[in-house]
Design a protein around this motif. Structure first.
Motif, PDB file in Angstrom:
ATOM      1  N   LEU A   1      -6.291  -0.916 -11.571  1.00 45.26           N
ATOM      2  CA  LEU A   1      -6.549   0.134 -11.585  1.00 45.26           C
ATOM      3  C   LEU A   1      -7.367   0.578 -10.186  1.00 45.26           C
ATOM      4  O   LEU A   1      -6.838   1.730  -9.619  1.00 45.26           O
ATOM      5  CB  LEU A   1      -7.895   0.657 -12.592  1.00 45.26           C
ATOM      6  CG  LEU A   1      -8.569   1.808 -12.527  1.00 45.26           C
ATOM      7  CD1 LEU A   1      -7.708   3.024 -12.679  1.00 45.26           C
ATOM      8  CD2 LEU A   1      -9.799   1.896 -13.442  1.00 45.26           C
TER       9      LEU A   1
ATOM     10  N   SER B   1      -3.925   1.209  -8.090  1.00 40.40           N
ATOM     11  CA  SER B   1      -3.478   2.467  -8.351  1.00 40.40           C
ATOM     12  C   SER B   1      -3.967   3.663  -7.712  1.00 40.40           C
ATOM     13  O   SER B   1      -3.596   4.618  -7.061  1.00 40.40           O
ATOM     14  CB  SER B   1      -3.123   2.689  -9.804  1.00 40.40           C
ATOM     15  OG  SER B   1      -2.504   1.819 -10.296  1.00 40.40           O
ATOM     16  N   ILE B   2      -5.333   3.465  -7.706  1.00 42.81           N
ATOM     17  CA  ILE B   2      -6.161   4.787  -7.112  1.00 42.81           C
ATOM     18  C   ILE B   2      -5.853   4.738  -5.772  1.00 42.81           C
ATOM     19  O   ILE B   2      -5.830   5.785  -4.992  1.00 42.81           O
ATOM     20  CB  ILE B   2      -7.720   4.716  -7.779  1.00 42.81           C
ATOM     21  CG1 ILE B   2      -7.804   5.060  -9.264  1.00 42.81           C
ATOM     22  CG2 ILE B   2      -8.463   5.714  -6.735  1.00 42.81           C
ATOM     23  CD1 ILE B   2      -9.234   4.798  -9.743  1.00 42.81           C
TER      24      ILE B   2
ATOM     25  N   THR C   1      -2.548   5.952  -4.502  1.00 42.13           N
ATOM     26  CA  THR C   1      -2.729   7.349  -4.855  1.00 42.13           C
ATOM     27  C   THR C   1      -3.222   8.260  -3.758  1.00 42.13           C
ATOM     28  O   THR C   1      -2.757   9.205  -3.133  1.00 42.13           O
ATOM     29  CB  THR C   1      -3.059   7.787  -6.249  1.00 42.13           C
ATOM     30  OG1 THR C   1      -2.346   6.897  -7.098  1.00 42.13           O
ATOM     31  CG2 THR C   1      -2.875   9.139  -6.312  1.00 42.13           C
TER      32      THR C   1
ATOM     33  N   LEU D   1       0.456   9.954  -8.839  1.00 38.66           N
ATOM     34  CA  LEU D   1      -0.160   9.005  -9.637  1.00 38.66           C
ATOM     35  C   LEU D   1       0.528   8.101 -10.599  1.00 38.66           C
ATOM     36  O   LEU D   1       0.720   6.755 -10.370  1.00 38.66           O
ATOM     37  CB  LEU D   1      -1.254   9.597 -10.226  1.00 38.66           C
ATOM     38  CG  LEU D   1      -2.193   8.536 -11.224  1.00 38.66           C
ATOM     39  CD1 LEU D   1      -2.762   7.351 -10.109  1.00 38.66           C
ATOM     40  CD2 LEU D   1      -3.271   9.193 -12.087  1.00 38.66           C
TER      41      LEU D   1
ATOM     42  N   ILE E   1      -5.480   4.740 -19.872  1.00 37.88           N
ATOM     43  CA  ILE E   1      -6.212   4.739 -18.620  1.00 37.88           C
ATOM     44  C   ILE E   1      -5.336   5.768 -17.927  1.00 37.88           C
ATOM     45  O   ILE E   1      -6.325   6.886 -17.191  1.00 37.88           O
ATOM     46  CB  ILE E   1      -6.054   3.257 -17.971  1.00 37.88           C
ATOM     47  CG1 ILE E   1      -7.192   2.219 -18.628  1.00 37.88           C
ATOM     48  CG2 ILE E   1      -6.679   3.792 -16.262  1.00 37.88           C
ATOM     49  CD1 ILE E   1      -7.040   1.109 -17.925  1.00 37.88           C
ATOM     50  N   TYR E   2      -4.325   5.865 -17.729  1.00 33.37           N
ATOM     51  CA  TYR E   2      -3.721   6.987 -16.795  1.00 33.37           C
ATOM     52  C   TYR E   2      -3.666   8.317 -17.551  1.00 33.37           C
ATOM     53  O   TYR E   2      -4.109   9.301 -16.591  1.00 33.37           O
ATOM     54  CB  TYR E   2      -1.962   6.769 -17.106  1.00 33.37           C
ATOM     55  CG  TYR E   2      -1.454   5.780 -15.992  1.00 33.37           C
ATOM     56  CD1 TYR E   2      -1.517   6.189 -14.773  1.00 33.37           C
ATOM     57  CD2 TYR E   2      -0.808   4.473 -16.402  1.00 33.37           C
ATOM     58  CE1 TYR E   2      -0.873   5.245 -13.737  1.00 33.37           C
ATOM     59  CE2 TYR E   2      -0.139   3.862 -15.275  1.00 33.37           C
ATOM     60  CZ  TYR E   2      -0.236   3.849 -14.207  1.00 33.37           C
ATOM     61  OH  TYR E   2       0.107   3.342 -12.989  1.00 33.37           O
TER      62      TYR E   2
ATOM     63  N   LEU F   1      -7.274   9.229 -16.263  1.00 34.02           N
ATOM     64  CA  LEU F   1      -7.315   9.596 -15.037  1.00 34.02           C
ATOM     65  C   LEU F   1      -6.780  10.994 -14.682  1.00 34.02           C
ATOM     66  O   LEU F   1      -7.308  11.894 -13.896  1.00 34.02           O
ATOM     67  CB  LEU F   1      -6.295   8.498 -14.019  1.00 34.02           C
ATOM     68  CG  LEU F   1      -6.972   7.142 -13.896  1.00 34.02           C
ATOM     69  CD1 LEU F   1      -5.931   6.167 -13.298  1.00 34.02           C
ATOM     70  CD2 LEU F   1      -8.353   7.212 -13.150  1.00 34.02           C
ATOM     71  N   THR F   2      -5.471  11.192 -15.385  1.00 36.03           N
ATOM     72  CA  THR F   2      -4.903  12.421 -15.049  1.00 36.03           C
ATOM     73  C   THR F   2      -5.710  13.814 -15.698  1.00 36.03           C
ATOM     74  O   THR F   2      -5.997  14.784 -15.135  1.00 36.03           O
ATOM     75  CB  THR F   2      -3.402  12.673 -15.667  1.00 36.03           C
ATOM     76  OG1 THR F   2      -3.821  12.253 -17.122  1.00 36.03           O
ATOM     77  CG2 THR F   2      -2.595  11.606 -14.868  1.00 36.03           C
TER      78      THR F   2
ATOM     79  N   PHE G   1      -8.874  14.030 -13.183  1.00 40.21           N
ATOM     80  CA  PHE G   1      -8.376  14.912 -12.054  1.00 40.21           C
ATOM     81  C   PHE G   1      -8.144  16.370 -12.363  1.00 40.21           C
ATOM     82  O   PHE G   1      -8.219  17.106 -11.569  1.00 40.21           O
ATOM     83  CB  PHE G   1      -6.822  14.163 -11.617  1.00 40.21           C
ATOM     84  CG  PHE G   1      -6.424  14.673 -10.125  1.00 40.21           C
ATOM     85  CD1 PHE G   1      -7.177  14.462  -8.985  1.00 40.21           C
ATOM     86  CD2 PHE G   1      -5.413  15.482 -10.117  1.00 40.21           C
ATOM     87  CE1 PHE G   1      -6.812  14.802  -7.772  1.00 40.21           C
ATOM     88  CE2 PHE G   1      -4.895  15.694  -8.841  1.00 40.21           C
ATOM     89  CZ  PHE G   1      -5.477  15.727  -7.660  1.00 40.21           C
TER      90      PHE G   1
END
Length: 236
Positions: A24, A27-28, A31, A175, A213-214, A217-218, A221
């Motif tokens: 995680l 990935s963050i 991005t 992302l 989790i994706y 996150l989206t 955001f």
């Protein structure tokens, strides 16, 4: 209760949840890096594409030749016309070799995704600028501002407000695109799920966890950017 024990064994045994946490963070990080590069590059490319520089205007047949605009068009067409995974592999296997072979994967990926995102951001910004009233630029020039100053102080700030929803969609896509970083050895969220699967022989649960989790996150955001968008509209 029995299934909870299975989930506990999948994610908590041997601290396997740390794979997901580290994935995680990776990935963050990649991005954010690629988003910053994409915005900077996108603004530069959009300005180049809309520039009015004709160095050969005194030569017959080249009166309308703008090298900056031509370079921008070629770059955007090439990047948008090729898969991002191909661009990633080219950077990793052809550019970052030799003395550059020890470059961190997060930096290689950030550059690759940033270069790709920049082409799409450039088109979004170009469309936003061209959608403004042409009188805005004329007013700026009438006030004594140069072309670049008018773009910086008047045009781009207004364009950003108009293109914010499209930019949000681009960064959400960015992302999710970073999930292919595993092709060059990066351990992101998706790769962490594969590692857990290889150790537990459970393929569904790790993928569902990563998918959630994706989604989270989206959603965060999107909500954050909508709040910014409402703030910008209120300030008009």
């Amino acid at each position: 209760m029995e299934y909870l024990a299975v989930l506990k064994d999948i994610f908590l045994s041997d601290d396997r949840y740390m794979y997901i946490i580290n994935g995680l963070l990776f990935s963050i990080g990649i991005t954010l890096l690629s988003a910053i590069l994409g915005i900077i590059l996108g603004i530069i490319l959009a300005i180049m594409k809309l520039s009015q520089w004709y160095p050969l205007k005194n030569i017959k047949g080249f009166e309308k030749f703008n090298p900056l605009s031509k370079i921008s068009y070629i770059y955007v067409d090439v990047i948008r016309g090729t898969p991002v995974v191909v661009q990633l592999m080219i950077l990793a296997n052809l550019i970052f070799v030799g003395i550059l072979r020890d470059t961190p994967i997060i930096l290689i990926g950030g550059i690759a995704f940033g270069l790709n995102s920049g082409a799409y951001v450039a088109e979004i910004i170009r469309a936003g600028i061209e959608g403004l009233d042409k009188g805005q630029m004329e007013a700026g020039r009438a006030l004594g501002l140069s072309y670049s100053q008018a773009m910086k102080e008047i045009i781009i700030p207004q364009a950003i407000k108009n293109i914010l929803p499209a930019l949000v969609s681009e960064f959400i896509t960015l992302l999710k695109e970073t999930s292919i970083i595993g092709f060059i050895g990066g351990i992101d969220l998706l790769r962490s799920a594969n590692i857990i699967t290889s150790q537990t022989y459970r393929g569904v649960e790790p993928l569902l966890a990563v998918g959630l989790i994706y989604l989270l996150l989206t959603s965060i955001f999107t909500a954050f950017m909508r709040k910014i968008e409402r703030g910008l509209k209120t300030s008009d």
